[in-house]
Design an enzyme around this catalytic site. Structure first.
Site, mmCIF file in Angstrom:
data_model
loop_
_atom_site.group_PDB
_atom_site.id
_atom_site.type_symbol
_atom_site.label_atom_id
_atom_site.label_comp_id
_atom_site.label_asym_id
_atom_site.label_seq_id
_atom_site.Cartn_x
_atom_site.Cartn_y
_atom_site.Cartn_z
ATOM 1 N N ASP A 102 -5.078 -0.551 28.407
ATOM 2 C CA ASP A 102 -5.404 1.014 28.448
ATOM 3 C C ASP A 102 -6.744 1.429 27.560
ATOM 4 O O ASP A 102 -7.184 2.298 27.810
ATOM 5 C CB ASP A 102 -4.377 1.815 27.976
ATOM 6 C CG ASP A 102 -3.017 1.513 29.044
ATOM 7 O OD1 ASP A 102 -3.466 1.752 30.090
ATOM 8 O OD2 ASP A 102 -1.900 1.039 28.523
ATOM 9 N N HIS B 156 1.099 -4.344 21.997
ATOM 10 C CA HIS B 156 1.737 -4.592 23.145
ATOM 11 C C HIS B 156 3.131 -5.413 22.978
ATOM 12 O O HIS B 156 3.072 -6.273 21.774
ATOM 13 C CB HIS B 156 0.860 -5.532 24.060
ATOM 14 C CG HIS B 156 1.304 -5.638 25.445
ATOM 15 N ND1 HIS B 156 2.433 -6.198 25.836
ATOM 16 C CD2 HIS B 156 0.945 -4.635 26.398
ATOM 17 C CE1 HIS B 156 2.538 -6.003 27.306
ATOM 18 N NE2 HIS B 156 1.674 -5.109 27.720
HETATM 19 N N1 ACO Z 1 -1.278 1.321 15.940
HETATM 20 C C1 ACO Z 1 -0.441 1.269 14.571
HETATM 21 N N2 ACO Z 1 0.516 0.530 14.379
HETATM 22 C C2 ACO Z 1 1.193 -0.213 15.454
HETATM 23 C C3 ACO Z 1 0.589 -0.090 16.600
HETATM 24 C C4 ACO Z 1 -0.479 0.708 16.998
HETATM 25 N N3 ACO Z 1 -0.987 0.993 18.160
HETATM 26 N N4 ACO Z 1 1.553 -0.573 17.597
HETATM 27 C C5 ACO Z 1 2.387 -1.321 16.672
HETATM 28 N N5 ACO Z 1 2.206 -0.914 15.617
HETATM 29 C C6 ACO Z 1 3.118 -1.488 14.291
HETATM 30 C C7 ACO Z 1 4.434 -0.817 14.156
HETATM 31 O O1 ACO Z 1 4.224 0.350 13.430
HETATM 32 C C8 ACO Z 1 5.160 -2.092 13.711
HETATM 33 O O2 ACO Z 1 4.965 -1.769 12.377
HETATM 34 P P1 ACO Z 1 6.287 -2.321 11.492
HETATM 35 O O3 ACO Z 1 6.596 -3.620 11.957
HETATM 36 O O4 ACO Z 1 5.784 -2.304 9.905
HETATM 37 O O5 ACO Z 1 7.337 -1.500 11.754
HETATM 38 C C9 ACO Z 1 4.474 -3.227 14.244
HETATM 39 O O6 ACO Z 1 3.232 -2.944 14.687
HETATM 40 C C10 ACO Z 1 5.454 -3.612 15.720
HETATM 41 O O7 ACO Z 1 5.392 -2.576 16.471
HETATM 42 P P2 ACO Z 1 6.814 -1.886 17.453
HETATM 43 O O8 ACO Z 1 6.255 -0.638 17.738
HETATM 44 O O9 ACO Z 1 7.759 -2.413 17.089
HETATM 45 O O10 ACO Z 1 6.296 -3.045 18.753
HETATM 46 P P3 ACO Z 1 6.880 -2.590 20.156
HETATM 47 O O11 ACO Z 1 6.736 -3.994 20.968
HETATM 48 O O12 ACO Z 1 8.140 -1.904 20.113
HETATM 49 O O13 ACO Z 1 5.598 -1.728 20.595
HETATM 50 C C11 ACO Z 1 4.035 -0.753 21.859
HETATM 51 C C12 ACO Z 1 4.429 -1.908 21.565
HETATM 52 C C13 ACO Z 1 4.687 0.546 22.243
HETATM 53 C C14 ACO Z 1 2.743 -0.827 23.052
HETATM 54 C C15 ACO Z 1 3.206 -0.320 20.769
HETATM 55 O O14 ACO Z 1 2.125 -1.314 20.235
HETATM 56 C C16 ACO Z 1 2.245 0.917 20.658
HETATM 57 O O15 ACO Z 1 2.880 2.159 20.652
HETATM 58 N N6 ACO Z 1 0.944 0.987 21.107
HETATM 59 C C17 ACO Z 1 0.201 2.157 21.379
HETATM 60 C C18 ACO Z 1 0.487 2.758 22.709
HETATM 61 C C19 ACO Z 1 -0.171 1.801 23.952
HETATM 62 O O16 ACO Z 1 -1.177 1.412 23.644
HETATM 63 N N7 ACO Z 1 0.807 1.590 24.715
HETATM 64 C C20 ACO Z 1 0.217 0.789 26.096
HETATM 65 C C21 ACO Z 1 1.028 -0.546 26.213
HETATM 66 S S1 ACO Z 1 0.431 -1.508 27.421
HETATM 67 C C22 ACO Z 1 0.865 -0.769 28.935
HETATM 68 O O17 ACO Z 1 1.657 -0.164 28.968
HETATM 69 C C23 ACO Z 1 0.146 -1.051 29.985
#
Ligand code: ACO
Length: 428
Positions: free
Chosen positions: A363, A305
């Site tokens: 979710d 998140h």
């Molecule tokens: N699985 C594996 N790795 C992940 C995940 C994941 N679900 N989420 C983040 N990471 C990693 C990224 O690859 C990144 O790694 P790095 O630092 O080596 O590049 C690091 O964790 C940080 O992730 P970001 O994408 O920079 O974080 P951001 O805050 O932009 O993204 C998000 C948040 C979009 C929710 C992301 O965690 C994701 O895509 N999760 C899966 C989708 C999801 O469950 N969305 C629901 C969000 S809650 C809602 O809307 C109600």
């Protein structure tokens, strides 16, 4: 003494005031930044940027804390119904008995859709995604409810807000009925908000239908947990659309469009699809490896998140609700739930997820509950939109009432071609 931060660029030094809220990090007021320095700030994804002042929802992502108007989400989810939380978000205080009755009455009496909106549905293909239908129908509301479009008039704003909150369950349930080819079921004024929604989803004109009270309570709780979440992508979209003076129905349609994406509201649908793709507990390792592989775009859906770097408090409540629903429905062996539980355990113990503070989000469980209730996967995000409408509309109202409100207009770091002479067709 008032706090400020200084910025030194070459020989020049600039001071910017620091503003403090009631809690949470202070913010640097950079409204005069461009005028004074001739530079823009750069923050794609708004990871360090506050876009507005708000008194509705507070999140402390490190502590895993979510407060609506000061009340912790678990207190609200355990003790209130959705209508009370909606009232709280809109008005700032929980309703007393009389306010509650009046509000519930007013919402109930706006649940019907204009009869001509039926025609809208028949314009969609039977296999249309419910989110496409929701965007279209809500956007079309501005063509039906002309009498409440003056955004400078508080009474118009109140009526539009009530209409949106009240009609959203009807729109979503009808999108489902349309996909089945079943007749639309009209709302019933003797039922509560969540109960009425389940009734419109599952009843048919052919026989009596009683809504299971455990499922109605679970749905009510899911709606509460999704009602608002500060300045997320869809809420910011609603505010940005509204900042131009667009009508509330157009703004909420924009919010629905933004929510649809798999990184936001579409994640609960993506979680279920991912669990199905994994297919068996024995394949979890393989998928966790994929999620950790930098060269693989796969991510564990329902994990991570932008704001929570701890357990999402909504996920904790939903994991309990998930058990209650599965018990009530007598679901003993649910292969998807088995995969979800094993996946959660593995990820929570894995160095990669621990280091990056990736915890299950809301979710992760909502999809499993919806699936157990027999709600089709394509409806998952539509349910999120129906719950979030209350938050969107509360935030939209707050923005309109904010005397500092301006049209939202970000700037950019330009990296394209600089000025060059026009080339006639024969010379390109
Ligand atoms: N699985 C594996 N790795 C992940 C995940 C994941 N679900 N989420 C983040 N990471 C990693 C990224 O690859 C990144 O790694 P790095 O630092 O080596 O590049 C690091 O964790 C940080 O992730 P970001 O994408 O920079 O974080 P951001 O805050 O932009 O993204 C998000 C948040 C979009 C929710 C992301 O965690 C994701 O895509 N999760 C899966 C989708 C999801 O469950 N969305 C629901 C969000 S809650 C809602 O809307 C109600």
């Amino acid at each position: 003494m008032a706090k400020s931060v200084s910025l030194t660029v070459g020989d020049n030094s600039y001071d910017f005031p620091v503003l403090g809220g009631s809690t949470g990090p202070d913010v640097v007021d950079i409204r005069k930044f461009y005028a004074e320095t001739g530079m823009f700030t750069y923050d794609p994804g708004f990871t360090s940027t506050g876009s507005c002042e708000s008194a509705i929802t507070y999140i402390d992502g490190d502590k895993g804390m979510l407060l609506h108007r000061g009340y912790p989400i678990d207190d609200l989810a355990k003790n209130c119904n959705f209508e009370e939380v909606a009232y709280l978000l809109l008005n700032g205080e929980l309703p007393n008995k009389e306010d509650k009755e009046t509000f519930e009455h007013d919402i109930t009496y706006h649940t019907m859709l204009h009869e001509q909106i039926h025609n809208f549905y028949s314009g969609f293909r039977r296999d249309a995604h419910p989110m496409a239908i929701m965007c279209g129908v809500v956007g079309a509301f501005s063509a039906f409810y002309h009498d409440s479009l003056d955004i400078t008039n508080p009474d118009h704003r109140r009526i539009s807000s009530y209409r949106l909150i009240a009609k959203m369950p009807t729109i979503a349930a009808w999108a489902y009925k349309y996909s089945l080819g079943q007749p639309f079921i009209y709302p019933r004024n003797d039922l509560g908000y969540a109960e009425n929604f389940l009734y419109m989803m599952y009843a048919t004109p052919c026989e009596d239908y009683e809504v299971n009270p455990t499922l109605a309570r679970a749905m009510d709780r899911i709606l509460i947990l999704h009602a608002d979440h500060e300045q997320n992508a869809s809420t910011s979209t609603v505010r940005l659309a509204g900042s131009s003076g667009a009508n509330p129905f157009a703004c909420i349609a924009a919010g629905i469009a933004s929510l649809w994406g798999p990184a936001h509201g579409g994640a609960n649908e993506a979680v279920l699809n991912m669990l199905k793709e994994i297919g068996d507990v024995s394949r979890i390792d393989e998928y966790v490896k994929k999620a950790k592989d930098k060269n693989d775009p796969f991510r564990l859906m329902g994990f991570g998140h932008r704001v929570y770097k701890n357990y999402d408090p909504r996920a904790t409540i939903l994991s309990e609700t998930c058990k209650e629903v599965l018990d009530e429905l007598g679901v003993k062996d649910n292969p998807l739930l088995d995969i979800a539980v094993a996946l959660e355990k593995l990820a929570l113990e894995d160095e990669y997820f621990i280091e990056k503070k990736l915890y299950p989000n809301v979710d992760f469980y909502s999809g499993i509950i919806f699936q157990a209730m027999g709600i089709p996967v394509t409806m998952f995000t539509a349910l999120f939109a129906l719950a979030r409408t209350t938050g969107w509309i509360a935030q939209w109202n707050e923005m309109i009432e904010d005397p500092q409100q301006k049209i939202g207009r970000p700037r950019q770091l330009f990296t394209g071609q600089t000025e060059r002479p026009y080339l006639p067709l024969g010379k390109r």
